[in-house]
Design a protein around this motif. Sequence first.
Motif, PDB file in Angstrom:
ATOM      1  N   VAL A  46      17.250  -5.878   8.398  1.00  0.00           N
ATOM      2  CA  VAL A  46      16.849  -7.488   8.767  1.00  0.00           C
ATOM      3  C   VAL A  46      15.344  -7.226   9.486  1.00  0.00           C
ATOM      4  O   VAL A  46      14.289  -7.847   9.049  1.00  0.00           O
ATOM      5  N   ALA A  47      15.468  -6.651  10.521  1.00  0.00           N
ATOM      6  CA  ALA A  47      14.268  -6.506  11.455  1.00  0.00           C
ATOM      7  C   ALA A  47      12.871  -5.852  10.511  1.00  0.00           C
ATOM      8  O   ALA A  47      11.862  -6.251  10.614  1.00  0.00           O
ATOM      9  N   ASN A  48      13.398  -4.785  10.016  1.00  0.00           N
ATOM     10  CA  ASN A  48      12.263  -3.955   9.076  1.00  0.00           C
ATOM     11  C   ASN A  48      11.851  -4.616   7.935  1.00  0.00           C
ATOM     12  O   ASN A  48      10.846  -4.488   7.714  1.00  0.00           O
ATOM     13  N   GLN A  53       7.654  -7.487   5.069  1.00  0.00           N
ATOM     14  CA  GLN A  53       6.701  -8.781   4.638  1.00  0.00           C
ATOM     15  C   GLN A  53       5.421  -8.798   5.546  1.00  0.00           C
ATOM     16  O   GLN A  53       4.455  -9.384   4.910  1.00  0.00           O
ATOM     17  N   ARG A  54       5.373  -8.813   6.804  1.00  0.00           N
ATOM     18  CA  ARG A  54       4.162  -9.059   7.450  1.00  0.00           C
ATOM     19  C   ARG A  54       3.201  -8.145   7.197  1.00  0.00           C
ATOM     20  O   ARG A  54       2.027  -8.506   7.036  1.00  0.00           O
ATOM     21  N   TRP A  55       3.505  -6.821   6.944  1.00  0.00           N
ATOM     22  CA  TRP A  55       2.522  -5.863   6.467  1.00  0.00           C
ATOM     23  C   TRP A  55       1.859  -6.199   5.180  1.00  0.00           C
ATOM     24  O   TRP A  55       0.745  -5.974   5.104  1.00  0.00           O
ATOM     25  N   LEU A  56       2.892  -6.716   4.391  1.00  0.00           N
ATOM     26  CA  LEU A  56       2.204  -7.032   2.925  1.00  0.00           C
ATOM     27  C   LEU A  56       1.403  -8.330   2.959  1.00  0.00           C
ATOM     28  O   LEU A  56       0.609  -8.519   2.189  1.00  0.00           O
ATOM     29  N   ALA A  57       1.878  -9.335   3.988  1.00  0.00           N
ATOM     30  CA  ALA A  57       1.181 -10.599   4.002  1.00  0.00           C
ATOM     31  C   ALA A  57      -0.139 -10.352   4.658  1.00  0.00           C
ATOM     32  O   ALA A  57      -1.097 -11.464   4.818  1.00  0.00           O
ATOM     33  N   VAL A  69       7.637   1.427   6.406  1.00  0.00           N
ATOM     34  CA  VAL A  69       8.831   0.459   6.969  1.00  0.00           C
ATOM     35  C   VAL A  69       9.629   0.412   5.973  1.00  0.00           C
ATOM     36  O   VAL A  69      10.995   0.477   6.064  1.00  0.00           O
ATOM     37  N   ALA A  70       9.490   0.676   4.452  1.00  0.00           N
ATOM     38  CA  ALA A  70      10.197   0.379   3.398  1.00  0.00           C
ATOM     39  C   ALA A  70      11.251   1.773   3.581  1.00  0.00           C
ATOM     40  O   ALA A  70      12.341   1.785   3.163  1.00  0.00           O
ATOM     41  N   GLN A  71      10.558   2.949   3.984  1.00  0.00           N
ATOM     42  CA  GLN A  71      11.492   4.188   4.262  1.00  0.00           C
ATOM     43  C   GLN A  71      12.383   3.921   5.312  1.00  0.00           C
ATOM     44  O   GLN A  71      13.591   4.534   5.274  1.00  0.00           O
ATOM     45  N   LYS A  72      12.181   3.171   6.267  1.00  0.00           N
ATOM     46  CA  LYS A  72      13.164   3.055   7.389  1.00  0.00           C
ATOM     47  C   LYS A  72      14.073   1.937   6.948  1.00  0.00           C
ATOM     48  O   LYS A  72      15.489   2.357   7.120  1.00  0.00           O
ATOM     49  N   ILE A  73      13.817   1.146   5.996  1.00  0.00           N
ATOM     50  CA  ILE A  73      14.869   0.366   5.481  1.00  0.00           C
ATOM     51  C   ILE A  73      15.688   0.987   4.634  1.00  0.00           C
ATOM     52  O   ILE A  73      16.878   0.844   4.606  1.00  0.00           O
ATOM     53  N   ILE A  74      15.390   2.048   3.814  1.00  0.00           N
ATOM     54  CA  ILE A  74      16.201   2.887   2.991  1.00  0.00           C
ATOM     55  C   ILE A  74      17.211   3.773   3.841  1.00  0.00           C
ATOM     56  O   ILE A  74      18.263   3.781   3.539  1.00  0.00           O
TER      57      ILE A  74
END
Length: 261
Positions: A46-48, A53-57, A69-74
């Motif tokens: 959830v946090a990542n 989203q913030r980095w993309l926005a 961050v996507a790698q951390k989510i994985i």
Amino acid sequence: IDDEVRAQESLRLADERLARALRAASLSELSVSIAHELNQPLQAVVANTGAFQRWLAADPPNFNHASRVAQKIIRNADAAAQVITRIRALFSKTEGEPYAIDLNAVIREVCDLLGDRLASSSVKLDLQLDPGLPTTTADHVQMEQVVLNIVRNGIEAMQDVNINVRSLRIVSRRQNDETVEVEVRDSGRGLGDPERIFEAFYTTKPDGMGMGLAICHSIVEAHRGRLWAENVETGGASITFSLPICAADSTKTSTGATVGV
């Protein structure tokens, strides 16, 4: 004779009630343990996801940070999946294949995962890792969970001390008794009762469940290791665990693939 029979029947019923109470307590403890294990990686997802989203926005979008961050989510999602795998293995009583793991690598992975938490808490990290540390036979994800819980515990222990003195030292070393040790030392206010912190449901945190360090204790013992805590004379507390050094030719080396132990 009737009195004796009634006494024996009362004793039998009392034993049955006690057995049911113990089973209920065990089930309750197991349920909390499972919830605690799953809660950690899911909270991280959830946090990542929010950070992603913030980095993309951002204007312009920061794709490099979003990718990391996507790698951390994985990794977080995989950790949650590994919890389910271990639970299934537990109930099916299947044993996993041991792997030789590098505890220094586990420590660095955890520090990377908690990098944002360390920075937001103004904690200075001091890594003193033995470059020649031997490998140990263990479940990589479980060892990551042990280190993660202990490091997070150290960070939380310093929330009410001056930010100028918040430091967390992580040391790895080889001992003469053919074990490897990992020590996490904080600069907080110390432990009120070092002997009890590994008990299930024991916690000094208002929102704590008292399962994190209890789970760590169970994991370390399952790996034929030891886990202990003590206050430091100069201030703060130290939590240390030791594991046997593995035979170089008896295990496979793991880079992250894990099985239940």
